[in-house]
Design an enzyme around this catalytic site. Structure first.
Site, PDB file in Angstrom:
ATOM      1  N   TYR A  96      26.150 -32.239  30.691  1.00  0.00           N
ATOM      2  CA  TYR A  96      25.244 -31.406  29.912  1.00  0.00           C
ATOM      3  C   TYR A  96      23.994 -31.058  30.731  1.00  0.00           C
ATOM      4  O   TYR A  96      23.297 -31.944  31.229  1.00  0.00           O
ATOM      5  CB  TYR A  96      24.818 -32.096  28.617  1.00  0.00           C
ATOM      6  CG  TYR A  96      25.925 -32.333  27.614  1.00  0.00           C
ATOM      7  CD1 TYR A  96      27.155 -31.689  27.717  1.00  0.00           C
ATOM      8  CD2 TYR A  96      25.746 -33.202  26.544  1.00  0.00           C
ATOM      9  CE1 TYR A  96      28.160 -31.902  26.790  1.00  0.00           C
ATOM     10  CE2 TYR A  96      26.744 -33.423  25.605  1.00  0.00           C
ATOM     11  CZ  TYR A  96      27.960 -32.772  25.743  1.00  0.00           C
ATOM     12  OH  TYR A  96      28.962 -32.997  24.817  1.00  0.00           O
TER      13      TYR A  96
ATOM     14  N   TRP B  16      32.066 -32.835  16.662  1.00  0.00           N
ATOM     15  CA  TRP B  16      30.998 -31.951  17.118  1.00  0.00           C
ATOM     16  C   TRP B  16      31.152 -30.566  16.480  1.00  0.00           C
ATOM     17  O   TRP B  16      32.211 -30.223  15.995  1.00  0.00           O
ATOM     18  CB  TRP B  16      30.958 -31.862  18.653  1.00  0.00           C
ATOM     19  CG  TRP B  16      32.166 -31.343  19.367  1.00  0.00           C
ATOM     20  CD1 TRP B  16      33.249 -32.073  19.772  1.00  0.00           C
ATOM     21  CD2 TRP B  16      32.409 -29.995  19.810  1.00  0.00           C
ATOM     22  NE1 TRP B  16      34.146 -31.265  20.422  1.00  0.00           N
ATOM     23  CE2 TRP B  16      33.657 -29.980  20.468  1.00  0.00           C
ATOM     24  CE3 TRP B  16      31.686 -28.802  19.712  1.00  0.00           C
ATOM     25  CZ2 TRP B  16      34.209 -28.817  21.022  1.00  0.00           C
ATOM     26  CZ3 TRP B  16      32.233 -27.643  20.265  1.00  0.00           C
ATOM     27  CH2 TRP B  16      33.472 -27.666  20.920  1.00  0.00           C
TER      28      TRP B  16
ATOM     29  N   TRP C  88      23.899 -31.590  23.530  1.00  0.00           N
ATOM     30  CA  TRP C  88      24.600 -30.531  24.253  1.00  0.00           C
ATOM     31  C   TRP C  88      23.924 -29.195  23.967  1.00  0.00           C
ATOM     32  O   TRP C  88      23.557 -28.881  22.844  1.00  0.00           O
ATOM     33  CB  TRP C  88      26.058 -30.502  23.798  1.00  0.00           C
ATOM     34  CG  TRP C  88      26.865 -29.355  24.307  1.00  0.00           C
ATOM     35  CD1 TRP C  88      27.086 -29.008  25.603  1.00  0.00           C
ATOM     36  CD2 TRP C  88      27.608 -28.433  23.508  1.00  0.00           C
ATOM     37  NE1 TRP C  88      27.914 -27.911  25.670  1.00  0.00           N
ATOM     38  CE2 TRP C  88      28.246 -27.531  24.392  1.00  0.00           C
ATOM     39  CE3 TRP C  88      27.797 -28.264  22.146  1.00  0.00           C
ATOM     40  CZ2 TRP C  88      29.065 -26.491  23.960  1.00  0.00           C
ATOM     41  CZ3 TRP C  88      28.606 -27.227  21.708  1.00  0.00           C
ATOM     42  CH2 TRP C  88      29.227 -26.357  22.607  1.00  0.00           C
TER      43      TRP C  88
ATOM     44  N   ALA D  37      29.601 -25.198  13.020  1.00  0.00           N
ATOM     45  CA  ALA D  37      30.202 -24.088  13.778  1.00  0.00           C
ATOM     46  C   ALA D  37      29.157 -23.364  14.622  1.00  0.00           C
ATOM     47  O   ALA D  37      28.976 -22.159  14.531  1.00  0.00           O
ATOM     48  CB  ALA D  37      30.918 -23.112  12.843  1.00  0.00           C
TER      49      ALA D  37
END
Length: 334
Positions: free
Chosen positions: A54, A205, A21, A209
């Protein structure tokens, strides 16, 4: 590399998985993307996560080409369905029509006959849940999908899916893919206890962060050139914005001594932290350079003792988000 069971299923996946992603097909060139996949394979990663949406379907194409020639039985390839992949009213959501059209598109782009895990990328409030689950179950029976899961579903939505599956004899969902890291813990109060009871594993996921937990963003300073915080076109900057407050960045810098004492990088500490949760089956890492992959995967197998976990909590606790209501899917299809 260490491996864990995906929930209560018989499928084993790598503790650290590779996700594309915001990178493949958008943020990085294909040669760099393929080098990252090669690095992941070299480091023992067998689990690869993507989605039809994506980079406007391009990410699946890049991953398919990068994995071509690999022994398919030695890989676990995950993808997802829900977000718009075209202009039509049915090019989105979890209707039977879109699920079937989407999976066939994903299989073609990924250059494979089946995906190991097919995930509902969000909850679709406009489609009867029975319709969605029947479509998923049909794909399992056809051999195009081996397991089914969800992403960012609320606890009551997961419970409804389990009840319907049991009543109608469908395959149960085996996984949930939520955002989870030291700062974002909205799954801990309700989702994790439910999933532990029901045999559902978390494939998380953003364990670092969006890069904030690497410590590379410093309070009061401009983001480094080429970092995700500067990626306006690929939406990276939008996704990381919530973590880019100076009060957050200052607290993150306080984690550095802990990482150094343990002989870990900041990124390794962040990935290792999510893997301490026994309900986590795998942590998804992304990368724009092979060395990032090689760094992150070293978090596999790391054990953090209770004292370390408490020290981390003492630093970040004032900023941690735990509100389950933050888990939301669009009320109408996007």
């Amino acid at each position: 590399m260490e491996f864990r069971r995906l929930g209560r299923s018989g499928l084993k996946i790598s503790e650290v998985s590779y996700g594309n992603w915001l990178t493949h097909g958008s943020q990085v060139e294909e040669d760099a993307a393929r080098a990252c996949v090669a690095a992941a394979l070299d480091e023992g990663v067998t689990t690869f996560d993507t989605a039809d949406v994506y980079a406007g379907t391009r990410a699946e194409e890049v991953l398919g080409r990068a994995l071509k020639g690999q022994r398919r039985e030695g890989l676990e390839i995950f993808t997802k369905v829900y977000w718009p992949t075209g202009p039509g009213q049915n090019d989105r959501g979890l209707s039977r029509k879109h699920i079937f059209e989407s999976v066939h598109g994903s299989l073609k782009r990924l250059q494979t006959d089946y995906v190991d895990l097919y995930q509902a990328h969000r909850f679709d409030h406009e489609t009867p849940l029975e319709e969605t689950l029947r479509a998923f179950d049909d794909l399992v029976r056809q051999g195009k999908v081996l397991y089914v899961g969800v992403s960012e579903w609320r606890p009551e939505e997961i419970e409804r899916a389990l009840k319907i599956a049991d009543e109608m004899g469908f395959d149960r969902i085996v996984s949930n893919q939520p955002q989870y890291n030291m700062l974002w813990r909205v799954i801990e109060p309700e989702v994790v206890p439910l999933c532990e009871r029901e045999g559902i594993g978390q494939i998380v996921w953003s364990p670092i962060a969006q890069g904030v937990l690497t410590g590379k963003y410093l309070p009061g300073q401009e983001a480094p050139a080429g970092s995700r915080a500067t990626d306006k076109e690929g939406r990276g900057a939008d996704m990381i914005a919530g973590f880019m407050r100076d009060e957050v960045l200052r607290r993150v810098q306080e984690l550095r001594p802990i990482a150094e004492e343990l002989g870990l990088t900041m990124a390794q500490l962040a990935v290792a932290w999510v893997l301490q949760n026994p309900n986590v089956s795998s942590a998804i890492v992304g990368a724009s350079r092979p060395e990032q992959v090689r760094d992150n995967v070293k978090a596999a197998g790391v054990k953090l003792d209770a004292d370390v976990l408490k020290r981390i909590d003492d630093i970040v606790d004032p900023l941690v988000e735990r509100d389950t209501d933050k888990i939301q899917s669009p009320a109408t299809r996007p």
